[in-house]
Design a protein around this motif. Structure first.
Motif, short mmCIF file in Angstrom:
data_model
loop_
_atom_site.label_atom_id
_atom_site.label_comp_id
_atom_site.label_asym_id
_atom_site.label_seq_id
_atom_site.Cartn_x
_atom_site.Cartn_y
_atom_site.Cartn_z
N MET A 27 0.83 -1.21 0.00
CA MET A 27 0.00 0.00 0.00
C MET A 27 0.87 1.27 0.00
N SER A 28 1.95 1.25 0.78
CA SER A 28 2.85 2.43 0.76
C SER A 28 3.45 2.61 -0.62
N ILE A 77 2.23 1.73 -3.45
CA ILE A 77 1.20 2.27 -4.34
C ILE A 77 1.04 3.76 -4.09
N TYR A 78 1.02 4.13 -2.83
CA TYR A 78 0.85 5.56 -2.53
C TYR A 78 1.99 6.38 -3.12
N ILE A 79 3.21 5.92 -2.87
CA ILE A 79 4.38 6.69 -3.31
C ILE A 79 4.40 6.83 -4.83
N GLU A 88 1.83 6.03 -7.19
CA GLU A 88 0.62 6.34 -7.95
C GLU A 88 -0.10 7.60 -7.46
N TYR A 89 -0.03 7.87 -6.17
CA TYR A 89 -0.84 8.96 -5.64
C TYR A 89 -0.05 10.21 -5.32
N ALA A 90 1.05 10.03 -4.56
CA ALA A 90 1.75 11.19 -4.03
C ALA A 90 2.21 12.10 -5.16
N GLU A 123 7.31 -0.20 -5.44
CA GLU A 123 7.47 1.07 -6.14
C GLU A 123 8.11 0.85 -7.51
#
Lengths: 294, 250
Positions: A92-93, A95-97, A99-101, A163
């Motif tokens: 999940m981290s 993906i966040y780093i 795709e989202y951040a 990542e």
């Protein structure tokens, strides 16, 4: 005259080529050789004690006889527990780093921190785990405390591989999905992640190898010196293969007599890592096939 | 009412002024070709219509774009819904690494369609519309990557058609294809025009003249000349347009 010079240059080029590749080849053969030597050494020394009883019986007579069954089960518990913890959080981290951040500074900070986390010596993780999970949270020496400590240690690996796996997915897939009215989450779930899964599994493989072999993080958080019974809950202590190996080799009741068992334990540990890696590889192939790349 | 209307649109990438005061109208069931040298802003302009420029950081847009009279840059607009209405086909065929069937069904699935038989009907219909059905009807479960480049591009068109858009944007859809595949795509555009409004970016002058009803010539972010394709290609009003079309620069 010119052609003579030419042949001379060609000759010297060829010579340095041969020398260079000779050295490269020798080095790779050396590496493989060392690897085989270690494996062979363990197999030769340990194979004599390997038997069905050895992997299914409790240790007996001050760990000089019997088997290593509880340590095998303990190691499986720790592998499972730590992955259950580090995998969801790490993926999940990741993906966040990736795709989202959108905040470059924040991403750089998270990345710096995960890299630092990866560089912390494992004994420090052990100390931290003891202080937080064993004492402060009151889990005591237990599977949960050990799993969390090991999970924390493998987290950077999982985050980085996730990542990288996501980064290697071509943007045209994402754009194609957005253009069909898919949301970001749908795009990640249905397109990006399935393509990235095989590479994410690589992170899983690396984690398994690391978790099953580490001794320092479990030293103060879960590992039992001698405990000839199986755990009943996640709050129980267990024996674990790497620590058991250490005990047999350095601080058993009769080190000389338990020496072959130490090699046997090492062999079992290596076999477990090997088998789990093969399984993870099969999983990787399964996911590659499922995304119909070709 | 025009299908797509652009009112004084400007787009900036950071400090770079990429589109300058563009105003034009596109009619329903027509094909409009956007032409001009590389970097003239034609692709950027195309991407305004389904808000794909949103994906690029630090873009700023002023002016208005209306689709069916609705300002697509107003606040509270649902961009996903806009993209259902305004479909897109990209320069490089980009099917998903899924089966041929799932590629076409994708848009329906992500937009909440659960009815199996409806999805099946729609997939078949879309593949027929994109003239791919005869080539793939017996291998719908095979990977889309097994298809040739031209087939992949028609699959991408089928994928876009499946969610029933009314506008289809095409960003140099044939530039990565061989002449035969290109001819098929152009034929397809002729067919699709009956039901859809099509905007196509192309580098190929012959292609623009073959497939489009209207042509817009862009240069350095400005709309230089816009009119019926026949006019633009036979008697352009500006020397600049003529020079580009006849290949004297570009």
């Amino acid at each position: 005259m010119i052609s003579e010079k030419r042949t001379k240059i060609e000759k010297s080029k060829k010579r340095s080529e041969q020398i260079a590749f000779g050295i490269f080849r020798a080095m790779s053969i050396l590496v493989v050789g060392i690897l085989f030597f270690i494996l062979g050494f363990i197999v030769v020394k340990g194979i004599s004690v390997i038997s069905w009883d050895f992997i299914t019986k409790m240790p007996e007579d001050g760990m000089t006889k019997g088997g290593i069954y509880p340590a095998i089960i303990g190691t499986f518990c720790l592998i499972g527990g730590s992955i259950l913890f580090s995998f969801p959080i790490g993926v999940m981290s990741g993906i966040y780093i990736n795709e989202y951040a959108t905040n470059g500074k924040l991403v750089r900070f998270i990345r710096l921190m995960t890299n630092n986390l990866a560089g912390i010596p494992s004994i420090v993780f052990g100390l931290f785990g003891m202080s937080l999970f064993v004492n402060t949270l009151g889990f005591g020496d237990s599977i949960i405390a050990g799993s969390l400590t090991l999970g924390l240690m493998t987290l950077p690996v999982v985050i980085r591989t996730t990542e990288e796996a996501l980064k290697s997915v071509d943007n045209s897939f994402r754009h194609g999905s957005y253009a069909l009215g898919a949301s970001k989450l749908q795009t990640i779930r249905r397109v990006t992640l399935p393509i990235a899964y095989p590479n994410i599994i690589t992170g899983l493989i690396l984690s398994i190898g690391r978790v099953s072999g580490e001794t320092a993080p479990i030293l103060f958080t879960v590992a039992a010196y001698f405990l000839p019974k199986l755990p009943h809950s996640i709050f129980d202590q267990v024996m674990a293969l790497p620590y058991h190996l250490y005990v047999l080799a350095t601080s058993g009741t009769n080190i000389e007599e338990s020496r072959p068992m130490a090699y046997g334990t090492a062999l079992v540990l290596i076999m477990i890592v090997l088998i789990l890696n093969l399984l993870a590889n099969a999983l990787r192939r399964y996911f590659s096939k499922k995304v119909k790349m070709n | 009412m025009a299908k797509i209307e652009t009112l004084d649109a400007n787009l900036f990438y950071g400090d770079f002024h990429a589109l300058k005061n563009i105003s034009m109208q596109m009619e329903e069931n027509t094909v409009t070709a956007l032409i001009g040298p590389s970097g003239c802003g034609k692709s950027t302009y195309l991407r305004l219509f389904n808000r794909m420029n949103d994906l690029i950081d630090s873009t700023r847009i002023t002016g208005q774009i209306l689709v069916d009279g609705e300002d697509i840059y107003r606040k509270n607009i649902n961009v996903d819904e806009l993209r259902i209405k305004v479909g897109m086909v990209f320069q490089k065929p980009n099917p998903f690494p899924k089966s041929i069937f799932e590629n076409v069904a994708y848009g329906l699935r992500v937009n909440g369609e659960k009815n199996k038989s409806y999805i099946e009907d729609k997939v078949v219909q879309s593949l027929k519309q994109s003239a791919l059905w005869n080539e793939v009807s017996d291998k719908l479960t095979k990977s889309a990557f097994e298809l040739s480049g031209g087939q992949q591009q028609r699959l991408c068109i089928a994928r876009a058609l499946a969610i029933s858009p009314s506008v289809i944007l095409m960003d140099e859809p044939a530039s990565a294809l061989d002449p035969l595949s290109t001819a098929k795509i152009e034929e397809l555009i002729h067919e699709l025009k009956k039901e859809y409004t099509i905007v196509i970016v192309t580098h190929n002058m012959q292609q623009a003249s073959r497939v489009s009803d209207y042509t817009a010539f862009f240069y350095l972010g400005e709309l230089v000349e816009y009119g019926q394709t026949v006019e633009i290609f036979t008697k352009p009003k500006l020397k600049h347009t003529e020079n580009y079309i006849t290949g004297r620069f570009g």
